[in-house]
Write a protein that holds these residues in place. Sequence first.
Motif, PDB file in Angstrom:
ATOM      1  N   ASP A   5       4.259   4.772   1.411  1.00 48.11           N
ATOM      2  CA  ASP A   5       3.679   6.110   1.278  1.00 48.11           C
ATOM      3  C   ASP A   5       2.456   6.121   0.363  1.00 48.11           C
ATOM      4  O   ASP A   5       1.645   7.041   0.415  1.00 48.11           O
ATOM      5  CB  ASP A   5       4.718   7.087   0.707  1.00 48.11           C
ATOM      6  CG  ASP A   5       5.861   7.302   1.676  1.00 48.11           C
ATOM      7  OD1 ASP A   5       5.648   7.060   2.878  1.00 48.11           O
ATOM      8  OD2 ASP A   5       6.955   7.688   1.230  1.00 48.11           O
ATOM      9  N   GLN A   6       2.353   5.112  -0.484  1.00 48.49           N
ATOM     10  CA  GLN A   6       1.219   5.061  -1.408  1.00 48.49           C
ATOM     11  C   GLN A   6      -0.048   4.566  -0.734  1.00 48.49           C
ATOM     12  O   GLN A   6      -1.135   4.729  -1.257  1.00 48.49           O
ATOM     13  CB  GLN A   6       1.525   4.113  -2.584  1.00 48.49           C
ATOM     14  CG  GLN A   6       2.721   4.501  -3.399  1.00 48.49           C
ATOM     15  CD  GLN A   6       2.392   5.586  -4.416  1.00 48.49           C
ATOM     16  OE1 GLN A   6       1.357   6.238  -4.332  1.00 48.49           O
ATOM     17  NE2 GLN A   6       3.283   5.782  -5.368  1.00 48.49           N
ATOM     18  N   VAL A   7       0.114   3.918   0.406  1.00 48.37           N
ATOM     19  CA  VAL A   7      -1.065   3.265   0.978  1.00 48.37           C
ATOM     20  C   VAL A   7      -1.380   3.715   2.413  1.00 48.37           C
ATOM     21  O   VAL A   7      -2.550   3.840   2.775  1.00 48.37           O
ATOM     22  CB  VAL A   7      -0.935   1.727   0.828  1.00 48.37           C
ATOM     23  CG1 VAL A   7       0.170   1.175   1.681  1.00 48.37           C
ATOM     24  CG2 VAL A   7      -2.240   1.018   1.100  1.00 48.37           C
ATOM     25  N   ALA A 181      -4.323   2.217 -11.831  1.00 47.15           N
ATOM     26  CA  ALA A 181      -4.897   3.563 -11.914  1.00 47.15           C
ATOM     27  C   ALA A 181      -5.241   4.108 -10.533  1.00 47.15           C
ATOM     28  O   ALA A 181      -5.269   5.320 -10.330  1.00 47.15           O
ATOM     29  CB  ALA A 181      -6.142   3.547 -12.802  1.00 47.15           C
ATOM     30  N   LEU A 182      -5.517   3.221  -9.579  1.00 42.89           N
ATOM     31  CA  LEU A 182      -5.961   3.673  -8.261  1.00 42.89           C
ATOM     32  C   LEU A 182      -4.825   3.743  -7.246  1.00 42.89           C
ATOM     33  O   LEU A 182      -5.063   4.038  -6.074  1.00 42.89           O
ATOM     34  CB  LEU A 182      -7.094   2.768  -7.751  1.00 42.89           C
ATOM     35  CG  LEU A 182      -8.403   2.893  -8.554  1.00 42.89           C
ATOM     36  CD1 LEU A 182      -9.432   1.873  -8.080  1.00 42.89           C
ATOM     37  CD2 LEU A 182      -8.976   4.308  -8.466  1.00 42.89           C
ATOM     38  N   LEU A 183      -3.601   3.494  -7.679  1.00 42.42           N
ATOM     39  CA  LEU A 183      -2.453   3.588  -6.765  1.00 42.42           C
ATOM     40  C   LEU A 183      -2.411   4.974  -6.125  1.00 42.42           C
ATOM     41  O   LEU A 183      -2.498   5.992  -6.819  1.00 42.42           O
ATOM     42  CB  LEU A 183      -1.149   3.320  -7.528  1.00 42.42           C
ATOM     43  CG  LEU A 183       0.125   3.361  -6.670  1.00 42.42           C
ATOM     44  CD1 LEU A 183       0.102   2.278  -5.596  1.00 42.42           C
ATOM     45  CD2 LEU A 183       1.374   3.205  -7.532  1.00 42.42           C
ATOM     46  N   GLY A 184      -2.314   5.003  -4.799  1.00 42.88           N
ATOM     47  CA  GLY A 184      -2.298   6.280  -4.083  1.00 42.88           C
ATOM     48  C   GLY A 184      -3.684   6.857  -3.848  1.00 42.88           C
ATOM     49  O   GLY A 184      -3.834   7.865  -3.160  1.00 42.88           O
ATOM     50  N   ARG A 185      -4.722   6.209  -4.437  1.00 42.34           N
ATOM     51  CA  ARG A 185      -6.086   6.726  -4.295  1.00 42.34           C
ATOM     52  C   ARG A 185      -7.010   5.774  -3.536  1.00 42.34           C
ATOM     53  O   ARG A 185      -7.868   6.201  -2.782  1.00 42.34           O
ATOM     54  CB  ARG A 185      -6.680   6.988  -5.688  1.00 42.34           C
ATOM     55  CG  ARG A 185      -5.899   8.024  -6.501  1.00 42.34           C
ATOM     56  CD  ARG A 185      -6.769   8.632  -7.577  1.00 42.34           C
ATOM     57  NE  ARG A 185      -6.835   7.808  -8.771  1.00 42.34           N
ATOM     58  CZ  ARG A 185      -7.803   7.950  -9.697  1.00 42.34           C
ATOM     59  NH1 ARG A 185      -8.760   8.844  -9.530  1.00 42.34           N
ATOM     60  NH2 ARG A 185      -7.793   7.186 -10.768  1.00 42.34           N
ATOM     61  N   SER A 186      -6.880   4.481  -3.789  1.00 43.06           N
ATOM     62  CA  SER A 186      -7.719   3.469  -3.126  1.00 43.06           C
ATOM     63  C   SER A 186      -6.931   2.174  -3.005  1.00 43.06           C
ATOM     64  O   SER A 186      -6.040   1.909  -3.802  1.00 43.06           O
ATOM     65  CB  SER A 186      -8.978   3.146  -3.959  1.00 43.06           C
ATOM     66  OG  SER A 186      -9.968   4.112  -3.811  1.00 43.06           O
ATOM     67  N   VAL A 187      -7.331   1.385  -2.042  1.00 43.80           N
ATOM     68  CA  VAL A 187      -6.857   0.009  -1.951  1.00 43.80           C
ATOM     69  C   VAL A 187      -7.820  -0.852  -2.766  1.00 43.80           C
ATOM     70  O   VAL A 187      -9.034  -0.687  -2.663  1.00 43.80           O
ATOM     71  CB  VAL A 187      -6.823  -0.450  -0.480  1.00 43.80           C
ATOM     72  CG1 VAL A 187      -6.631  -1.964  -0.374  1.00 43.80           C
ATOM     73  CG2 VAL A 187      -5.722   0.285   0.273  1.00 43.80           C
ATOM     74  N   VAL A 188      -7.282  -1.728  -3.610  1.00 44.17           N
ATOM     75  CA  VAL A 188      -8.128  -2.650  -4.365  1.00 44.17           C
ATOM     76  C   VAL A 188      -7.994  -4.033  -3.724  1.00 44.17           C
ATOM     77  O   VAL A 188      -6.891  -4.566  -3.592  1.00 44.17           O
ATOM     78  CB  VAL A 188      -7.730  -2.703  -5.851  1.00 44.17           C
ATOM     79  CG1 VAL A 188      -8.619  -3.696  -6.602  1.00 44.17           C
ATOM     80  CG2 VAL A 188      -7.831  -1.308  -6.476  1.00 44.17           C
TER      81      VAL A 188
END
Length: 361
Positions: A5-7, A181-188
């Motif tokens: 669900d986070q990605v 910090a970017l979990l749920g916001r961007s793929v790194v």
Amino acid sequence: MSATDQVLPLVRPEILALTPYSSARKEAKNVAPGGRRVWLDANENPQTPSAHAPLLNRYPEPQPSDLVDRLGSLYGVAPRQTLVTRGSDEGIDLLLRAFCRAGQDAILITPPTYGMYAVAAAIQGARVVPVPLIREKDFALDADAVLAAWTPAVKLVFLCSPNNPTGGLLDRRESLRLIRALLGRSVVVVDEAYLEFSGAPSFAAEITAQPNLVVLRTLSKAFGLAGARCGVTLADPAVIGVLQNIIAPYPVPAPVRQAALTALTPAGIAAARESAAALADGRRALASALARLPSVRRVWPSDANFVLVEMADAGRAMTAARAAGLIVRDRSREPGLANCLRITAGLPDENQFVLEVLRHV
Ligand SMILES: *Cc1c(COP(=O)(O)O)cnc(C)c1O
């Protein structure tokens, strides 16, 4: 929230809705085990044109399971977290196509860095948000600046460590801070094409805990198989599943599988480690000898198999190199890299040749 669900909400909706092409070899999986096999499902020729092994008349497995297993164990991840691609360049391309809607979404890169991220973005019609590495700190990652520049349009953040063309590893803690910090916001995406030369640990170990992390590896550099085009994308199984739905049906040609399997035997892996260590030694020697030449202003610290060198005059150095038949990479037109050349560490006599040519500039 589950890892998935986070990605998955970051994936293009039309890609999530896609019914992927189902190749003959994929459907053949449902045949009852054991007994005779008569392969009449893929319009292949039942005969191979030559006596060469491997037989090339058959389509290969989309993801050869023996190769996936070996790569998974090499990088310390599960087969479900592993996708074999045509070089890691294909991994970059697939990520752009899976996550970035043309004309809407963006990637974030930390220049100076590998050029393919921006090229893949341009092909897909994605914007590029640049957050430069800090030159005064040997091109260190500016995690706070990345977070400040982030917008919801940014679906992918590319970190290259060791970074091409600057050569240094990115700070592990700062990179991890960004990923979290970017979990749920961007793929790194952490591109580790040169990791074997550094002795540093891989981010692959973090994939299970960080579903928004993708790690790119390749057999092109330390394993000496650039001609085979064999890259690896390591990620959460949900991300691997999405990429599997959009990759070309048979991306791993049989001769590539064979070459990669040979490189990934215990003897092959030991040889690659030795070769990487020798090249890293050669790079250290080359870097310190270059630093003593009058035509050289500065050599940046490197954890890879190349060095970034600031010349007094890159134009004159390139002219001398070309005249001598020495081919190196001129990066001097890129922002922050005035007068810089990127020089790959080669065999000892090749490194010696570099020094001879540049000594007379
Ligand atoms: C060389 C390189 C690659 C490309 O590797 P392939 O597997 O040959 O496609 C990827 N990333 C970086 C940073 C590279 O320098």
